[in-house]
Design a protein around this motif. Structure first.
Motif, PDB file in Angstrom:
ATOM      1  N   TYR A 144      44.654  42.585  -7.323  1.00  9.90           N
ATOM      2  CA  TYR A 144      45.227  41.441  -6.612  1.00  9.90           C
ATOM      3  C   TYR A 144      44.767  41.430  -5.155  1.00  9.90           C
ATOM      4  N   ALA A 145      44.712  42.600  -4.514  1.00 12.51           N
ATOM      5  CA  ALA A 145      44.252  42.686  -3.122  1.00 12.51           C
ATOM      6  C   ALA A 145      42.802  42.228  -3.007  1.00 12.51           C
ATOM      7  N   SER A 146      41.985  42.539  -4.011  1.00 12.55           N
ATOM      8  CA  SER A 146      40.597  42.098  -4.019  1.00 12.55           C
ATOM      9  C   SER A 146      40.506  40.578  -4.100  1.00 12.55           C
ATOM     10  N   LEU A 147      41.451  39.967  -4.775  1.00  9.65           N
ATOM     11  CA  LEU A 147      41.486  38.504  -4.895  1.00  9.65           C
ATOM     12  C   LEU A 147      42.055  37.850  -3.642  1.00  9.65           C
ATOM     13  N   ALA A 148      43.222  38.327  -3.210  1.00 15.31           N
ATOM     14  CA  ALA A 148      43.999  37.606  -2.200  1.00 15.31           C
ATOM     15  C   ALA A 148      44.012  38.251  -0.827  1.00 15.31           C
ATOM     16  N   GLY A 149      43.620  39.526  -0.733  1.00 21.24           N
ATOM     17  CA  GLY A 149      43.745  40.234   0.533  1.00 21.24           C
ATOM     18  C   GLY A 149      44.985  41.100   0.544  1.00 21.24           C
ATOM     19  N   ASP A 150      45.060  41.977   1.524  1.00 24.21           N
ATOM     20  CA  ASP A 150      46.170  42.919   1.662  1.00 24.21           C
ATOM     21  C   ASP A 150      46.940  42.581   2.929  1.00 24.21           C
ATOM     22  N   PRO A 151      48.219  42.165   2.801  1.00 25.52           N
ATOM     23  CA  PRO A 151      48.989  41.795   4.000  1.00 25.52           C
ATOM     24  C   PRO A 151      49.173  42.946   4.980  1.00 25.52           C
ATOM     25  N   ASN A 152      48.994  44.156   4.513  1.00 23.04           N
ATOM     26  CA  ASN A 152      49.129  45.309   5.396  1.00 23.04           C
ATOM     27  C   ASN A 152      47.827  45.687   6.084  1.00 23.04           C
ATOM     28  N   ASN A 153      46.747  44.978   5.760  1.00 20.35           N
ATOM     29  CA  ASN A 153      45.448  45.262   6.350  1.00 20.35           C
ATOM     30  C   ASN A 153      44.876  43.965   6.907  1.00 20.35           C
ATOM     31  N   LYS A 154      44.936  43.806   8.187  1.00 23.09           N
ATOM     32  CA  LYS A 154      44.494  42.569   8.833  1.00 23.09           C
ATOM     33  C   LYS A 154      42.977  42.398   8.798  1.00 23.09           C
ATOM     34  N   ASN A 155      42.253  43.434   8.395  1.00 21.72           N
ATOM     35  CA  ASN A 155      40.791  43.361   8.347  1.00 21.72           C
ATOM     36  C   ASN A 155      40.282  43.146   6.924  1.00 21.72           C
ATOM     37  N   MET A 156      41.122  42.542   6.098  1.00 22.17           N
ATOM     38  CA  MET A 156      40.780  42.396   4.685  1.00 22.17           C
ATOM     39  C   MET A 156      39.951  41.154   4.376  1.00 22.17           C
ATOM     40  N   ASP A 157      39.686  40.295   5.365  1.00 19.10           N
ATOM     41  CA  ASP A 157      39.024  39.027   5.068  1.00 19.10           C
ATOM     42  C   ASP A 157      37.749  39.204   4.253  1.00 19.10           C
ATOM     43  N   GLU A 158      36.867  40.089   4.718  1.00 22.31           N
ATOM     44  CA  GLU A 158      35.586  40.233   4.043  1.00 22.31           C
ATOM     45  C   GLU A 158      35.703  40.937   2.706  1.00 22.31           C
ATOM     46  N   HIS A 159      36.888  41.483   2.401  1.00 27.05           N
ATOM     47  CA  HIS A 159      37.104  42.160   1.123  1.00 27.05           C
ATOM     48  C   HIS A 159      37.947  41.316   0.161  1.00 27.05           C
ATOM     49  N   SER A 160      38.267  40.090   0.551  1.00 27.72           N
ATOM     50  CA  SER A 160      39.085  39.203  -0.270  1.00 27.72           C
ATOM     51  C   SER A 160      38.252  38.014  -0.733  1.00 27.72           C
ATOM     52  N   VAL A 161      38.211  37.786  -2.030  1.00 32.43           N
ATOM     53  CA  VAL A 161      37.462  36.650  -2.564  1.00 32.43           C
ATOM     54  C   VAL A 161      37.949  35.343  -1.949  1.00 32.43           C
ATOM     55  N   MET A 162      39.240  35.118  -1.981  1.00 29.16           N
ATOM     56  CA  MET A 162      39.782  33.831  -1.561  1.00 29.16           C
ATOM     57  C   MET A 162      39.651  33.591  -0.065  1.00 29.16           C
ATOM     58  N   LEU A 163      39.911  34.612   0.756  1.00 25.90           N
ATOM     59  CA  LEU A 163      39.796  34.422   2.198  1.00 25.90           C
ATOM     60  C   LEU A 163      38.345  34.242   2.615  1.00 25.90           C
ATOM     61  N   THR A 164      37.427  34.890   1.911  1.00 23.34           N
ATOM     62  CA  THR A 164      36.000  34.678   2.188  1.00 23.34           C
ATOM     63  C   THR A 164      35.624  33.226   1.929  1.00 23.34           C
ATOM     64  N   LEU A 165      36.097  32.667   0.820  1.00 24.13           N
ATOM     65  CA  LEU A 165      35.761  31.284   0.482  1.00 24.13           C
ATOM     66  C   LEU A 165      36.435  30.292   1.420  1.00 24.13           C
ATOM     67  N   ILE A 166      37.660  30.581   1.816  1.00 14.77           N
ATOM     68  CA  ILE A 166      38.346  29.703   2.774  1.00 14.77           C
ATOM     69  C   ILE A 166      37.563  29.649   4.081  1.00 14.77           C
ATOM     70  N   ARG A 167      37.015  30.781   4.515  1.00 10.86           N
ATOM     71  CA  ARG A 167      36.205  30.806   5.740  1.00 10.86           C
ATOM     72  C   ARG A 167      35.006  29.865   5.604  1.00 10.86           C
ATOM     73  N   LYS A 168      34.407  29.802   4.412  1.00 10.89           N
ATOM     74  CA  LYS A 168      33.253  28.934   4.222  1.00 10.89           C
ATOM     75  C   LYS A 168      33.640  27.465   4.331  1.00 10.89           C
TER      76      LYS A 168
END
Length: 448
Positions: A406-430
């Motif tokens: 799930y963290a790989s998909l959505a990110g980890d709320p406890n890790n603010k540096n998860m953007d590049e490791h999250s599928v969804m946050l990476t796509l939102i950035r695009k």
């Protein structure tokens, strides 16, 4: 001297456990729609019976869920429906006729009935098909009655009988299950019924996402008796979106392309570039290495509706909306109603992700100046049991298990540096990069 002792289960505790297994009456109703899908139905009709009320708005006295699926045999009722926690849907993950991936793997349907009301009547007309034709009472109609008010403290759960009546079938060609629920435990409001209608509309993937795939399951909501007029259950407003991102994760490669709506509802991939922040032009569409793929291969579609109709046509090469279609005000209302990113597994929605107000990606926290919020996008994450086995629902079906997948998909709320490791946050950035391109282009046009 040795003795063997056995567990007993207090009936009151069993009743409480069931009520706590489903979040609310709306979710319980949706779960019964999922059961119809698992039962190879082509149509499921949910009817609210009662009367309009000047003070309360509506009074709902009975809910009826009926489908035209394979129905439950006598053996199914005795050994599956009345066997709490059976593993049959895990052992048989595909429906017998249509080969659908079943979505009711945890037996929540039984508890959903209990959540809704005390008096349950199940009328089953089982379909005869190869492997089932010789079952007992396969040509009959079975009527099971359950009264959850009998499950009181002090009684043993397994000692309380449930009466089943076997009668001749009136129509030999009929098949399916009808569930009648009365003595309802919660008061229904008009908003509750509208929430059911909204969620039914998004229970299965919209036609534009299905494309050429077979869509042979229809849900009908009838609330005329309580004074709520019929309304089309629509879920295909995405064609109006100015921008659409399609992303896919395959192994260690995450790729995407972003298109704009041009003539009518046609779309064209954007080949423009944007400033990557280091003075270099970067393409709008592309791919990156994604080594954190713990969620499995998947597809994503996100539709971006910028604030203000002026961005919906004749801007950035966007075509005008076709005449005779929805007005921009109606599209805005629909986007407001359906906004958010929904998650589907085996073409069936996982609740409550993407409900109004459900910002499960925490976009409000992660904005990078791109000004794309949860209310401006409508998205779909497409998963499957085969490719995403580690993304699983909790027992209560109120959320997904917060594991590494799930963290790989959505990110980890406890890790603010998860953007590049999250599928969804990476796509939102695009998508934000594309929107920054549009804004920059607008400013340059004004300057010129």
């Amino acid at each position: 001297m040795k003795y063997k002792l056995y567990h007993t289960f207090d009936a009151k505790h069993a009743k409480n456990l069931g009520e706590e297994s489903v979040s609310d009456n709306v979710q319980a109703t949706i779960e019964l729609g999922k059961n119809a899908y698992d039962g190879d139905a082509t149509t499921c009709k949910i009817t609210f019976l009662g009367v309009p009320d000047k003070i309360q708005g509506i009074i709902v006295r009975k809910i009826v869920i009926e489908d035209d699926g394979i129905g439950m045999s006598f053996d199914d009722i005795a050994n599956k429906w009345l066997n709490i926690g059976t593993q049959n849907k895990i052992q048989e993950p595909l429906s017998p006729i249509k080969g659908r991936k079943v979505v009711g793997a945890k037996g929540i349907g039984h508890f959903a009935c209990q959540k809704l009301g005390n008096k349950i009547t199940i009328i089953s007309n089982p379909l005869k098909y190869p492997g089932r034709e010789h079952l007992e009472h396969i040509d009959k109609t079975m009527i099971l009655t359950q009264d959850w008010s009998d499950y009181v403290a002090g009684k043993n759960f397994s000692d309380i009988p449930n009466e089943i009546n076997i009668v001749d079938r009136k129509d030999p060609e009929s098949h399916g299950v009808t569930i009648e629920i009365s003595e309802l435990k919660q008061k229904w409001t008009i908003d509750d019924v509208k929430r059911v209608r909204l969620n039914l509309g998004l229970l299965l993937l919209p036609p534009s996402i299905l494309k050429n795939q077979e869509d042979d399951f229809t849900i009908i909501l009838d609330a005329n008796a309580v004074g709520i007029d019929d309304a089309e259950i629509t879920n295909d407003v995405m064609k109006y979106a100015p921008y659409k991102l399609h992303g896919k994760l395959r192994g260690k490669k995450l790729s995407w392309d972003i298109s704009r709506r041009i003539k009518g509802f046609e779309r064209k991939t954007i080949v423009d570039h944007y400033d990557d922040g280091k003075g270099r032009p970067a393409p709008i569409s592309g791919s990156v290495d994604f080594t954190n793929n713990k969620c499995g291969d998947l597809d994503v579609e996100i539709y971006h509706f910028p604030i203000g109709p002026k961005f919906w046509e004749r801007t950035d090469g966007l075509g005008a909306l076709p005449s005779g279609e929805l007005k921009t005000s109606a599209v805005k209302n629909a986007v407001r109603e359906y906004s958010g990113i929904k998650i589907y597994k085996d073409k069936v929605r996982i609740m409550p992700y993407g409900d109004p107000g459900d910002d499960w990606l925490r976009l409000a926290e992660h904005r990078h100046g791109g000004d794309i919020g949860n209310t401006m996008i409508l998205g779909f994450v497409l998963l499957s049991s085969d490719k995403n086995p580690e993304i699983q629902e909790t027992t209560t079906r109120q959320k997904l298990i917060a594991n590494e997948a799930y963290a790989s998909l959505a990110g980890d709320p406890n890790n603010k540096n998860m953007d590049e490791h999250s599928v969804m946050l990476t796509l939102i950035r695009k998508l934000e990069d594309n929107w920054a391109r549009v804004q920059s282009k607008k400013k340059q046009t004004k300057k010129n």
